[in-house]
Design a protein around this motif. Structure first.
Motif, mmCIF file in Angstrom:
data_model
loop_
_atom_site.group_PDB
_atom_site.id
_atom_site.type_symbol
_atom_site.label_atom_id
_atom_site.label_comp_id
_atom_site.label_asym_id
_atom_site.label_seq_id
_atom_site.Cartn_x
_atom_site.Cartn_y
_atom_site.Cartn_z
ATOM 1 N N LEU A 75 9.576 2.947 17.622
ATOM 2 C CA LEU A 75 9.002 3.924 16.698
ATOM 3 C C LEU A 75 9.925 5.124 16.525
ATOM 4 C CD1 LEU A 75 5.285 3.798 17.901
ATOM 5 C CD2 LEU A 75 6.125 3.159 15.634
ATOM 6 N N LEU A 82 5.460 0.778 11.272
ATOM 7 C CA LEU A 82 4.364 1.709 11.521
ATOM 8 C C LEU A 82 4.785 3.156 11.303
ATOM 9 C CD1 LEU A 82 2.972 0.129 14.820
ATOM 10 C CD2 LEU A 82 2.044 -0.119 12.519
ATOM 11 N N ARG A 120 2.817 11.615 11.447
ATOM 12 C CA ARG A 120 2.005 12.763 11.857
ATOM 13 C C ARG A 120 2.069 12.928 13.372
ATOM 14 N NH1 ARG A 120 -3.493 10.661 9.468
ATOM 15 N NH2 ARG A 120 -2.574 8.781 10.370
ATOM 16 N N GLU A 149 8.386 12.679 17.702
ATOM 17 C CA GLU A 149 8.482 12.162 16.338
ATOM 18 C C GLU A 149 9.927 12.071 15.877
ATOM 19 O OE1 GLU A 149 6.791 13.309 11.880
ATOM 20 O OE2 GLU A 149 6.488 14.626 13.578
ATOM 21 N N LEU A 157 -0.841 7.913 20.711
ATOM 22 C CA LEU A 157 -0.052 6.851 21.330
ATOM 23 C C LEU A 157 0.325 7.218 22.763
ATOM 24 C CD1 LEU A 157 1.529 4.158 21.112
ATOM 25 C CD2 LEU A 157 3.490 5.507 20.321
ATOM 26 N N PRO A 209 5.039 5.133 8.703
ATOM 27 C CA PRO A 209 4.163 6.025 7.924
ATOM 28 C C PRO A 209 2.986 6.556 8.746
ATOM 29 C CG PRO A 209 4.768 4.115 6.619
ATOM 30 C CD PRO A 209 5.236 3.840 8.018
ATOM 31 N N VAL A 210 2.457 5.728 9.626
ATOM 32 C CA VAL A 210 1.342 6.169 10.460
ATOM 33 C C VAL A 210 1.801 7.251 11.432
ATOM 34 C CG1 VAL A 210 -0.360 5.454 12.172
ATOM 35 C CG2 VAL A 210 0.200 3.935 10.257
ATOM 36 N N PHE A 211 2.992 7.058 11.990
ATOM 37 C CA PHE A 211 3.483 7.984 13.013
ATOM 38 C C PHE A 211 4.313 9.119 12.415
ATOM 39 C CE2 PHE A 211 2.256 4.356 15.477
ATOM 40 C CZ PHE A 211 1.740 4.920 16.630
ATOM 41 N N ALA A 234 -0.640 11.268 15.582
ATOM 42 C CA ALA A 234 -0.556 9.846 15.916
ATOM 43 C C ALA A 234 0.274 9.641 17.181
ATOM 44 C CB ALA A 234 0.059 9.076 14.743
ATOM 45 N N TRP A 235 1.349 10.435 17.337
ATOM 46 C CA TRP A 235 2.163 10.347 18.553
ATOM 47 C C TRP A 235 1.357 10.781 19.777
ATOM 48 C CZ3 TRP A 235 6.502 7.873 19.335
ATOM 49 C CH2 TRP A 235 7.318 7.576 18.236
#
Length: 207
Positions: A33, A173, A179, A103, A186, A175-177, A182-183
């Motif tokens: 990621l 993934l 933000r 990120e 996770l 686009p999901v992460f 989201a991290w």
């Protein structure tokens, strides 16, 4: 054909064992990621698996089975390592600044540190010796004459494909992460998973 049967048997067994939520897979996913040292990490995991499988087929599994003291030491060492990494993941989850760094806005982990952690997740995990060395080794050693190399090749291919898919497929993934939240989720899941695994290993090693 015995060789083809051995190849497919090794592929199927390795695939069944490796596709599971664990410390090593979680770390490869996280690095994927971040798009950070993905190639070297995937290569290390695949080569380590192949080496351990080959060693198991060659008889290392039977030797380890007669050394309970070594198994206990690996179990406790793995518990300590997973506990340390799990607490670090939870600290990242609780700090917005750490999530932003995860990120991609922070300092990248050096390659040496990334490979050291990969080695820890791979070699300090007692399950790798139970599954990869003992189980895969026992099945591989029982292959018909000439079938052992094909069995190892099939098992190694399954491992390499899985780690490549996990590391390089993680970017889907992105686009999901994008933000930080989201991290944080996770890291919270990874931290809780690591601590649960560490507690289970510690109980087993001390039991």
């Amino acid at each position: 054909m015995p060789v083809a049967s051995s190849f497919l048997g090794g592929f199927a067994l390795s695939a069944a064992l490796i596709v599971a939520i664990g410390a090593q897979n979680a770390f490869v996913l996280r690095q994927g990621l971040r798009r950070e040292h993905v190639g070297p990490i995937v290569l290390f995991c695949a080569l380590a698996d192949i080496a351990l499988m080959a060693a198991g087929v060659a008889g290392l599994g039977a030797a380890l089975d007669g050394l309970p003291g070594l198994a206990a030491a690996l179990t406790l060492g793995g518990a300590a390592f997973l506990g340390w990494y799990g607490l670090g993941a939870l600290r990242r989850a609780l700090r917005p600044a750490a999530a932003l760094a995860a990120e991609g806005g922070g300092t990248a982990m050096p390659l040496g540190a990334a490979l050291a952690r990969t080695a820890g997740f791979t070699l300090l995990n007692p399950h790798v010796y139970l599954d990869t060395v003992l189980l895969v080794g026992a099945v591989g050693a029982a292959q018909p004459p000439g079938g052992q190399p094909a069995f190892i090749a099939g098992a190694g291919l399954a491992s390499a494909l899985w780690f490549a898919a996990l590391g390089y497929g993680a970017r889907l993934l992105a686009p999901v992460f994008a933000r930080p939240a989201a991290w944080r989720v996770l890291d919270a899941v990874i931290g809780a998973t690591m601590l649960a695994l560490a507690a289970g290993l510690a109980a087993r090693g001390l039991g």
